[in-house]
Motif scaffolding. Structure first.
Motif, PDB file in Angstrom:
ATOM      1  N   THR A 101      -1.583  17.010  15.194  1.00 35.76           N
ATOM      2  CA  THR A 101      -0.663  16.403  16.491  1.00 35.76           C
ATOM      3  C   THR A 101      -0.254  15.342  17.098  1.00 35.76           C
ATOM      4  N   LYS A 102       0.393  14.881  17.898  1.00 33.67           N
ATOM      5  CA  LYS A 102       0.873  13.626  18.430  1.00 33.67           C
ATOM      6  C   LYS A 102       0.408  12.857  18.882  1.00 33.67           C
ATOM      7  N   GLU A 103      -0.538  13.604  19.587  1.00 35.05           N
ATOM      8  CA  GLU A 103      -2.267  12.808  19.682  1.00 35.05           C
ATOM      9  C   GLU A 103      -2.453  12.490  19.129  1.00 35.05           C
ATOM     10  N   LYS A 104      -3.716  13.165  18.100  1.00 28.78           N
ATOM     11  CA  LYS A 104      -4.192  13.142  17.635  1.00 28.78           C
ATOM     12  C   LYS A 104      -3.486  11.773  16.289  1.00 28.78           C
ATOM     13  N   ILE A 105      -2.473  12.269  15.638  1.00 30.04           N
ATOM     14  CA  ILE A 105      -1.571  10.767  14.807  1.00 30.04           C
ATOM     15  C   ILE A 105      -2.212   9.523  15.596  1.00 30.04           C
ATOM     16  N   LEU A 106      -1.498   9.744  16.290  1.00 33.14           N
ATOM     17  CA  LEU A 106      -2.055   7.729  17.530  1.00 33.14           C
ATOM     18  C   LEU A 106      -2.577   7.493  17.922  1.00 33.14           C
ATOM     19  N   GLU A 107      -4.194   8.861  17.733  1.00 32.19           N
ATOM     20  CA  GLU A 107      -5.214   7.890  18.086  1.00 32.19           C
ATOM     21  C   GLU A 107      -5.629   7.639  16.467  1.00 32.19           C
ATOM     22  N   ILE A 108      -5.363   8.280  15.076  1.00 27.41           N
ATOM     23  CA  ILE A 108      -6.368   8.118  13.629  1.00 27.41           C
ATOM     24  C   ILE A 108      -5.420   6.052  14.240  1.00 27.41           C
ATOM     25  N   MET A 109      -4.195   6.201  14.032  1.00 29.96           N
ATOM     26  CA  MET A 109      -2.894   5.235  13.906  1.00 29.96           C
ATOM     27  C   MET A 109      -4.079   3.635  14.738  1.00 29.96           C
ATOM     28  N   LYS A 110      -4.146   4.062  15.889  1.00 30.57           N
ATOM     29  CA  LYS A 110      -4.799   3.148  16.408  1.00 30.57           C
ATOM     30  C   LYS A 110      -6.551   1.877  16.466  1.00 30.57           C
ATOM     31  N   ASP A 111      -6.510   3.620  14.895  1.00 34.10           N
ATOM     32  CA  ASP A 111      -8.344   2.957  14.720  1.00 34.10           C
ATOM     33  C   ASP A 111      -7.788   1.926  13.664  1.00 34.10           C
ATOM     34  N   SER A 112      -8.592   0.809  14.083  1.00 35.00           N
ATOM     35  CA  SER A 112      -8.935  -0.134  12.848  1.00 35.00           C
ATOM     36  C   SER A 112      -9.250   0.256  11.587  1.00 35.00           C
ATOM     37  N   ARG A 113      -9.904   1.245  11.213  1.00 33.88           N
ATOM     38  CA  ARG A 113     -10.975   1.274   9.964  1.00 33.88           C
ATOM     39  C   ARG A 113      -9.338   1.508   9.119  1.00 33.88           C
ATOM     40  N   ILE A 114      -9.550   1.363   7.718  1.00 32.62           N
ATOM     41  CA  ILE A 114      -8.293   1.994   6.746  1.00 32.62           C
ATOM     42  C   ILE A 114      -9.219   3.621   6.052  1.00 32.62           C
ATOM     43  N   GLY A 115      -8.782   4.217   5.864  1.00 31.14           N
ATOM     44  CA  GLY A 115      -8.720   5.939   5.477  1.00 31.14           C
ATOM     45  C   GLY A 115      -8.663   5.999   4.627  1.00 31.14           C
ATOM     46  N   ALA A 116      -8.586   7.550   3.616  1.00 24.80           N
ATOM     47  CA  ALA A 116      -8.207   7.849   2.275  1.00 24.80           C
ATOM     48  C   ALA A 116      -6.466   7.172   2.127  1.00 24.80           C
ATOM     49  N   PHE A 117      -6.186   8.200   2.897  1.00 24.07           N
ATOM     50  CA  PHE A 117      -4.619   8.489   3.110  1.00 24.07           C
ATOM     51  C   PHE A 117      -4.128   6.788   3.096  1.00 24.07           C
ATOM     52  N   GLY A 118      -4.647   6.189   3.582  1.00 18.44           N
ATOM     53  CA  GLY A 118      -3.703   4.410   3.308  1.00 18.44           C
ATOM     54  C   GLY A 118      -4.263   3.847   2.103  1.00 18.44           C
ATOM     55  N   THR A 119      -5.694   3.972   2.103  1.00 21.12           N
ATOM     56  CA  THR A 119      -5.868   3.640   0.933  1.00 21.12           C
ATOM     57  C   THR A 119      -5.546   3.601  -0.625  1.00 21.12           C
ATOM     58  N   ILE A 120      -5.288   5.072  -1.158  1.00 19.98           N
ATOM     59  CA  ILE A 120      -3.744   5.859  -1.895  1.00 19.98           C
ATOM     60  C   ILE A 120      -3.164   5.264  -1.479  1.00 19.98           C
ATOM     61  N   GLY A 121      -1.835   5.667  -0.122  1.00 19.33           N
ATOM     62  CA  GLY A 121      -0.844   5.526   0.073  1.00 19.33           C
ATOM     63  C   GLY A 121      -0.603   2.978  -0.158  1.00 19.33           C
ATOM     64  N   ILE A 122      -1.173   2.798   0.753  1.00 17.36           N
ATOM     65  CA  ILE A 122      -0.634   0.976   0.116  1.00 17.36           C
ATOM     66  C   ILE A 122      -1.451   0.540  -0.968  1.00 17.36           C
ATOM     67  N   ILE A 123      -2.023   1.464  -1.846  1.00 24.43           N
ATOM     68  CA  ILE A 123      -2.385   1.260  -3.191  1.00 24.43           C
ATOM     69  C   ILE A 123      -0.771   1.349  -4.580  1.00 24.43           C
ATOM     70  N   LEU A 124      -0.719   2.577  -4.158  1.00 21.62           N
ATOM     71  CA  LEU A 124       0.603   2.871  -4.364  1.00 21.62           C
ATOM     72  C   LEU A 124       2.181   2.715  -3.876  1.00 21.62           C
ATOM     73  N   VAL A 125       1.946   2.104  -3.230  1.00 23.73           N
ATOM     74  CA  VAL A 125       3.409   1.066  -2.934  1.00 23.73           C
ATOM     75  C   VAL A 125       2.935   0.050  -3.698  1.00 23.73           C
ATOM     76  N   LEU A 126       1.829  -1.025  -3.517  1.00 26.52           N
ATOM     77  CA  LEU A 126       2.096  -2.296  -4.074  1.00 26.52           C
ATOM     78  C   LEU A 126       2.437  -1.980  -5.336  1.00 26.52           C
ATOM     79  N   LEU A 127       1.327  -1.072  -6.035  1.00 25.34           N
ATOM     80  CA  LEU A 127       1.878  -0.576  -7.597  1.00 25.34           C
ATOM     81  C   LEU A 127       3.045  -0.204  -7.588  1.00 25.34           C
ATOM     82  N   LEU A 128       4.102   0.368  -7.017  1.00 21.90           N
ATOM     83  CA  LEU A 128       4.901   0.334  -6.930  1.00 21.90           C
ATOM     84  C   LEU A 128       5.524  -0.932  -7.528  1.00 21.90           C
TER      85      LEU A 128
END
Length: 270
Positions: A101-128
């Motif tokens: 949901t919009k509210e949940k997405i915004l809440e998660i994005m505001k959290d300073s901690r990094i999760g699995a999706f963020g970790t995998i995503g940035i690794i793939l971007v840097l690797l590419l």
């Protein structure tokens, strides 16, 4: 005339201070007015980041393997900006990966901690990015400079263009992006487009680039960046009804990568 030049210099240095870790003179005072106007120089800051990246890559290549030189260049790029855009990209990956949901997405994005999706995503971007740079080893140093400079400047333009074409969705007054995008003027976006796209056309008059590849070097990256921008804009509009500062960071990272992929595609296709 002097007053105008001084004001524009302060506005430009405000953009440097906002987007990077580069120290600016103490006489550059902070104000929301300068910060708002500084958006027109965002792609020009990309010139600075791109130049620093290229210099490290060029110097390192004299005595180190190309792969190590690439990693050092990528590291200095991240260090120069303080992972400003990379952080936004990871937050977007976590937010949209874990929220429905919009509210949940915004809440998660505001959290300073990094999760699995963020970790995998940035690794793939840097690797590419690394693989793209590895594919550019045959480039002359001049063509490589234009490529790196353009990838950083144009991607910052697309991020700003996203802010111009979508509404801002966060309500909190503490958002770092809000003073800039709340009153984003069309004139600033037009000026930013000049800084963002100008390095691209250096390919037209470059003696080190084969003439049969110039068209691809201009067209392929633009098409990929445009498609990336349109998709991300549509995606943000569907799920959030607009964008946040993190969303702009993600657009910058994705369009920078798409630019590099477009250059590799142009190089391999002719």
């Amino acid at each position: 005339m002097f007053g105008f030049i001084r004001k524009e210099l302060i506005i430009f240095l405000s953009s440097v201070r906002y987007n990077t870790r580069i120290l600016v003179p103490s006489w550059v005072e902070h104000s929301d007015e300068y910060l708002t106007s500084s958006s027109r120089y965002f792609p020009l800051v990309g010139w600075i980041v791109g130049t620093i990246t290229w210099v490290v890559l060029w110097i390192s290549d004299f005595s180190l393997p190309w792969e190590i030189s690439i990693v050092l260049a990528m590291a200095i790029s991240v260090f120069t900006t303080g992972a400003f855009h990379e952080d936004g990209f990871t937050d977007v990956c976590d937010g949209f990966g874990g929220g429905w949901t919009k509210e949940k997405i915004l809440e998660i994005m505001k959290d300073s901690r990094i999760g699995a999706f963020g970790t995998i995503g940035i690794i793939l971007v840097l690797l590419l990015k690394f693989v793209c740079y590895k594919s550019l080893e045959e480039f002359s140093i001049e063509v490589l400079f234009i490529t790196i400079l353009s990838s950083h400047s144009s991607s910052r333009f697309w991020a700003l263009f996203t802010a111009k074409t979508l509404p801002y969705v966060r309500e909190d007054e503490l958002s770092k992006a809000k003073p800039i995008i709340k009153t984003l003027k069309t004139s600033n976006v037009i000026i930013a487009s000049i800084w963002g796209l100008a390095p691209w056309f250096a390919f037209l008059h470059n003696e080190y680039l084969p003439s049969d590849r110039v068209f691809g070097f201009l067209l392929y990256p633009f098409i990929l960046q445009m498609l990336g921008f349109l998709y991300m804009r549509s995606f943000y509009k569907k799920w959030l009804g607009g964008y946040t500062g993190d969303c702009l960071g993600a657009v910058q990272q994705v369009t920078e990568l798409l630019y590099l992929i477009g250059i590799v595609l142009a190089w391999k296709s002719f």
